[in-house]
Design a protein around this motif. Structure first.
Motif, PDB file in Angstrom:
ATOM      1  N   MET A   1       0.845  -1.190   0.000  1.00 54.80           N
ATOM      2  CA  MET A   1       0.000   0.000   0.000  1.00 54.80           C
ATOM      3  C   MET A   1       0.881   1.241   0.000  1.00 54.80           C
ATOM      4  SD  MET A   1      -2.991   1.239   2.680  1.00 54.80           S
ATOM      5  CE  MET A   1      -2.263   0.339   3.992  1.00 54.80           C
ATOM      6  N   LYS A   2       0.536   2.203  -0.858  1.00 55.71           N
ATOM      7  CA  LYS A   2       1.367   3.396  -0.923  1.00 55.71           C
ATOM      8  C   LYS A   2       1.064   4.341   0.234  1.00 55.71           C
ATOM      9  CE  LYS A   2      -1.378   6.424  -3.894  1.00 55.71           C
ATOM     10  NZ  LYS A   2      -1.349   7.239  -5.088  1.00 55.71           N
ATOM     11  N   GLN A   3       2.008   5.227   0.473  1.00 55.48           N
ATOM     12  CA  GLN A   3       1.887   6.193   1.563  1.00 55.48           C
ATOM     13  C   GLN A   3       0.753   7.173   1.262  1.00 55.48           C
ATOM     14  OE1 GLN A   3       5.368   8.651   2.101  1.00 55.48           O
ATOM     15  NE2 GLN A   3       5.193   8.446   4.301  1.00 55.48           N
ATOM     16  N   GLY A   4       0.104   7.661   2.328  1.00 53.16           N
ATOM     17  CA  GLY A   4      -0.991   8.592   2.156  1.00 53.16           C
ATOM     18  C   GLY A   4      -0.534   9.980   1.736  1.00 53.16           C
ATOM     19  N   ILE A   5      -1.497  10.780   1.290  1.00 50.27           N
ATOM     20  CA  ILE A   5      -1.267  12.169   0.883  1.00 50.27           C
ATOM     21  C   ILE A   5      -1.611  13.072   2.057  1.00 50.27           C
ATOM     22  CG2 ILE A   5      -2.021  14.018  -0.674  1.00 50.27           C
ATOM     23  CD1 ILE A   5      -3.017  11.725  -2.554  1.00 50.27           C
ATOM     24  N   LEU A   6      -0.772  14.071   2.292  1.00 49.30           N
ATOM     25  CA  LEU A   6      -1.069  15.101   3.284  1.00 49.30           C
ATOM     26  C   LEU A   6      -1.623  16.315   2.556  1.00 49.30           C
ATOM     27  CD1 LEU A   6      -1.019  16.422   6.082  1.00 49.30           C
ATOM     28  CD2 LEU A   6       1.395  16.974   5.692  1.00 49.30           C
ATOM     29  N   VAL A   7      -2.864  16.683   2.861  1.00 46.74           N
ATOM     30  CA  VAL A   7      -3.488  17.888   2.312  1.00 46.74           C
ATOM     31  C   VAL A   7      -3.382  18.958   3.386  1.00 46.74           C
ATOM     32  CG1 VAL A   7      -5.619  18.914   1.443  1.00 46.74           C
ATOM     33  CG2 VAL A   7      -5.051  16.550   0.857  1.00 46.74           C
ATOM     34  N   PHE A   8      -2.517  19.939   3.143  1.00 45.44           N
ATOM     35  CA  PHE A   8      -2.281  21.016   4.098  1.00 45.44           C
ATOM     36  C   PHE A   8      -2.988  22.271   3.602  1.00 45.44           C
ATOM     37  CE2 PHE A   8       1.197  24.087   5.806  1.00 45.44           C
ATOM     38  CZ  PHE A   8       0.332  24.536   6.780  1.00 45.44           C
ATOM     39  N   ASN A  26     -16.960  14.387   2.803  1.00 50.72           N
ATOM     40  CA  ASN A  26     -18.311  14.034   2.320  1.00 50.72           C
ATOM     41  C   ASN A  26     -18.331  13.536   0.882  1.00 50.72           C
ATOM     42  OD1 ASN A  26     -19.466  14.679   4.763  1.00 50.72           O
ATOM     43  ND2 ASN A  26     -20.119  16.712   4.137  1.00 50.72           N
ATOM     44  N   GLN A  27     -17.377  13.967   0.066  1.00 49.37           N
ATOM     45  CA  GLN A  27     -17.437  13.609  -1.359  1.00 49.37           C
ATOM     46  C   GLN A  27     -17.162  12.118  -1.597  1.00 49.37           C
ATOM     47  OE1 GLN A  27     -14.391  12.665  -3.061  1.00 49.37           O
ATOM     48  NE2 GLN A  27     -13.449  12.870  -1.059  1.00 49.37           N
ATOM     49  N   LYS A  28     -16.435  11.461  -0.698  1.00 43.44           N
ATOM     50  CA  LYS A  28     -16.243  10.002  -0.681  1.00 43.44           C
ATOM     51  C   LYS A  28     -15.498   9.420  -1.889  1.00 43.44           C
ATOM     52  CE  LYS A  28     -20.325   9.149   2.216  1.00 43.44           C
ATOM     53  NZ  LYS A  28     -19.745   9.696   3.389  1.00 43.44           N
ATOM     54  N   GLU A  29     -15.052  10.270  -2.829  1.00 43.77           N
ATOM     55  CA  GLU A  29     -14.257   9.741  -3.948  1.00 43.77           C
ATOM     56  C   GLU A  29     -12.883   9.298  -3.470  1.00 43.77           C
ATOM     57  OE1 GLU A  29     -14.148  11.466  -7.992  1.00 43.77           O
ATOM     58  OE2 GLU A  29     -15.457  12.989  -7.114  1.00 43.77           O
ATOM     59  N   ILE A  30     -12.322  10.071  -2.567  1.00 45.66           N
ATOM     60  CA  ILE A  30     -11.027   9.771  -1.966  1.00 45.66           C
ATOM     61  C   ILE A  30     -11.255   9.773  -0.462  1.00 45.66           C
ATOM     62  CG2 ILE A  30      -8.641  10.534  -1.663  1.00 45.66           C
ATOM     63  CD1 ILE A  30      -8.902  11.981  -4.375  1.00 45.66           C
ATOM     64  N   LEU A  31     -10.764   8.748   0.210  1.00 46.41           N
ATOM     65  CA  LEU A  31     -10.957   8.648   1.656  1.00 46.41           C
ATOM     66  C   LEU A  31      -9.950   9.553   2.369  1.00 46.41           C
ATOM     67  CD1 LEU A  31     -12.422   7.282   4.019  1.00 46.41           C
ATOM     68  CD2 LEU A  31     -10.687   5.484   3.921  1.00 46.41           C
ATOM     69  N   PHE A  32     -10.451  10.447   3.217  1.00 42.98           N
ATOM     70  CA  PHE A  32      -9.603  11.355   3.985  1.00 42.98           C
ATOM     71  C   PHE A  32      -9.829  11.172   5.477  1.00 42.98           C
ATOM     72  CE2 PHE A  32      -9.958  13.820   0.011  1.00 42.98           C
ATOM     73  CZ  PHE A  32      -8.623  14.117  -0.214  1.00 42.98           C
ATOM     74  N   TYR A  33      -8.793  11.447   6.230  1.00 42.55           N
ATOM     75  CA  TYR A  33      -8.860  11.488   7.685  1.00 42.55           C
ATOM     76  C   TYR A  33      -8.563  12.930   8.077  1.00 42.55           C
ATOM     77  CZ  TYR A  33      -8.549   9.498  12.363  1.00 42.55           C
ATOM     78  OH  TYR A  33      -8.784   9.166  13.669  1.00 42.55           O
ATOM     79  N   HIS A  34      -9.504  13.579   8.762  1.00 42.87           N
ATOM     80  CA  HIS A  34      -9.370  14.994   9.131  1.00 42.87           C
ATOM     81  C   HIS A  34      -8.789  15.118  10.531  1.00 42.87           C
ATOM     82  CE1 HIS A  34     -11.362  18.800  10.759  1.00 42.87           C
ATOM     83  NE2 HIS A  34     -10.489  19.223   9.876  1.00 42.87           N
ATOM     84  N   LEU A  84      -0.506   8.277  10.614  1.00 41.92           N
ATOM     85  CA  LEU A  84      -1.608   7.984   9.694  1.00 41.92           C
ATOM     86  C   LEU A  84      -1.128   7.941   8.247  1.00 41.92           C
ATOM     87  CD1 LEU A  84      -4.422  10.109  11.365  1.00 41.92           C
ATOM     88  CD2 LEU A  84      -4.294   7.620  11.259  1.00 41.92           C
ATOM     89  N   LEU A  85      -0.219   8.839   7.873  1.00 41.73           N
ATOM     90  CA  LEU A  85       0.340   8.815   6.517  1.00 41.73           C
ATOM     91  C   LEU A  85       1.095   7.512   6.261  1.00 41.73           C
ATOM     92  CD1 LEU A  85       1.661  12.497   6.256  1.00 41.73           C
ATOM     93  CD2 LEU A  85      -0.317  11.540   5.055  1.00 41.73           C
ATOM     94  N   GLU A  86       1.894   7.103   7.245  1.00 43.43           N
ATOM     95  CA  GLU A  86       2.655   5.851   7.100  1.00 43.43           C
ATOM     96  C   GLU A  86       1.723   4.652   6.970  1.00 43.43           C
ATOM     97  OE1 GLU A  86       5.865   5.281   6.667  1.00 43.43           O
ATOM     98  OE2 GLU A  86       6.369   7.408   6.765  1.00 43.43           O
ATOM     99  N   LEU A  87       0.545   4.731   7.619  1.00 46.63           N
ATOM    100  CA  LEU A  87      -0.437   3.648   7.533  1.00 46.63           C
ATOM    101  C   LEU A  87      -1.221   3.677   6.217  1.00 46.63           C
ATOM    102  CD1 LEU A  87      -1.762   3.771  11.201  1.00 46.63           C
ATOM    103  CD2 LEU A  87      -0.483   1.879  10.154  1.00 46.63           C
ATOM    104  N   GLY A  88      -0.961   4.705   5.394  1.00 46.51           N
ATOM    105  CA  GLY A  88      -1.600   4.789   4.086  1.00 46.51           C
ATOM    106  C   GLY A  88      -2.836   5.659   4.025  1.00 46.51           C
ATOM    107  N   PHE A  89      -3.189   6.326   5.126  1.00 48.86           N
ATOM    108  CA  PHE A  89      -4.347   7.223   5.117  1.00 48.86           C
ATOM    109  C   PHE A  89      -3.992   8.551   4.449  1.00 48.86           C
ATOM    110  CE2 PHE A  89      -5.300   4.529   8.817  1.00 48.86           C
ATOM    111  CZ  PHE A  89      -6.613   4.173   8.532  1.00 48.86           C
ATOM    112  N   ASN A  90      -4.975   9.146   3.796  1.00 53.76           N
ATOM    113  CA  ASN A  90      -4.858  10.518   3.301  1.00 53.76           C
ATOM    114  C   ASN A  90      -5.336  11.442   4.412  1.00 53.76           C
ATOM    115  OD1 ASN A  90      -4.145   9.656   0.607  1.00 53.76           O
ATOM    116  ND2 ASN A  90      -6.287   9.097   0.361  1.00 53.76           N
TER     117      ASN A  90
END
Length: 197
Positions: A1-8, A26-34, A84-90
């Motif tokens: 699994m690739k590393q997650g994206i950080l949206v800053f 809410n858009q659910k196209e890409i899973l994000f963790y806030h 969370l990024l290392e675990l693959g979450f965005n």
């Protein structure tokens, strides 16, 4: 699994970062963790108030409390994002970096991460109106943050919250991520001389 994206999302208090974050989730196209820095501070203070409910024997100034706790809470916040990024979450980072020390810490932690650096753009006049209308922010906070927050000349992407609503901002961000364009601006940023803010 690739590393997650950080949206800053870089913007002042009352700039709509949390509203945009909600729409990204809410858009659910890409899973994000806030992850909001406010949650970390509020949860910690809730813990202290519930664990030690009695009045303390000695009162101390709020600035002394900040000097003791703030750096540690920010450190836990940054470490949680990194995990969370290392675990693959965005991850959406909902925070404010309003001094050189915090900026340098953030840069140290996330320089090597895929970081989408987004400017949440708004005029100072509009932000001040929003701050007054909200009623849950200290009046003058925006004015004290504005020049420090909006000192970057370049972003991977800008969303103008005077021209777009949070849904449109989220759609623009999703479109950018799906385009597979490189996130390069954050890697180009340089450390700043640490000054007392």
């Amino acid at each position: 699994m690739k590393q997650g994206i950080l949206v800053f999302l870089n913007g002042t208090s009352s700039s709509g970062k949390t509203s945009i974050s909600t729409e990204l989730i809410n858009q659910k196209e890409i899973l994000f963790y806030h992850l909001s820095i406010d949650d970390f501070f509020n949860n910690y203070y809730d813990f202290i108030n519930n664990k030690f409910p009695d009045d303390p024997p000695k009162e101390i100034d709020h600035q002394v409390v900040s000097q003791i706790l703030d750096d540690s809470i920010f450190s836990v916040y940054h470490s949680t994002i990194k995990l969370l990024l290392e675990l693959g979450f965005n991850v959406i980072a909902d925070t404010i970096i309003d001094n050189d020390k915090r900026f340098n810490e953030f840069l140290d932690q996330f320089f090597d991460q895929p970081t989408l650096f987004i400017g949440v753009i708004c005029s100072e006049e509009e932000l001040i109106k929003r701050e007054q209308k909200r009623g849950d922010r200290q009046i003058g906070l925006v004015a004290s943050q504005f020049s420090k927050i909006y000192c970057f000349g370049e972003y991977d992407l800008e969303v103008n919250i005077e021209e777009m609503n949070p849904i449109e901002c989220a759609e623009k961000i999703i479109s950018f991520i799906k385009s597979n364009k490189e996130y390069s601006i954050f890697k180009k940023l340089s450390k700043r001389n640490v000054s007392v803010s």
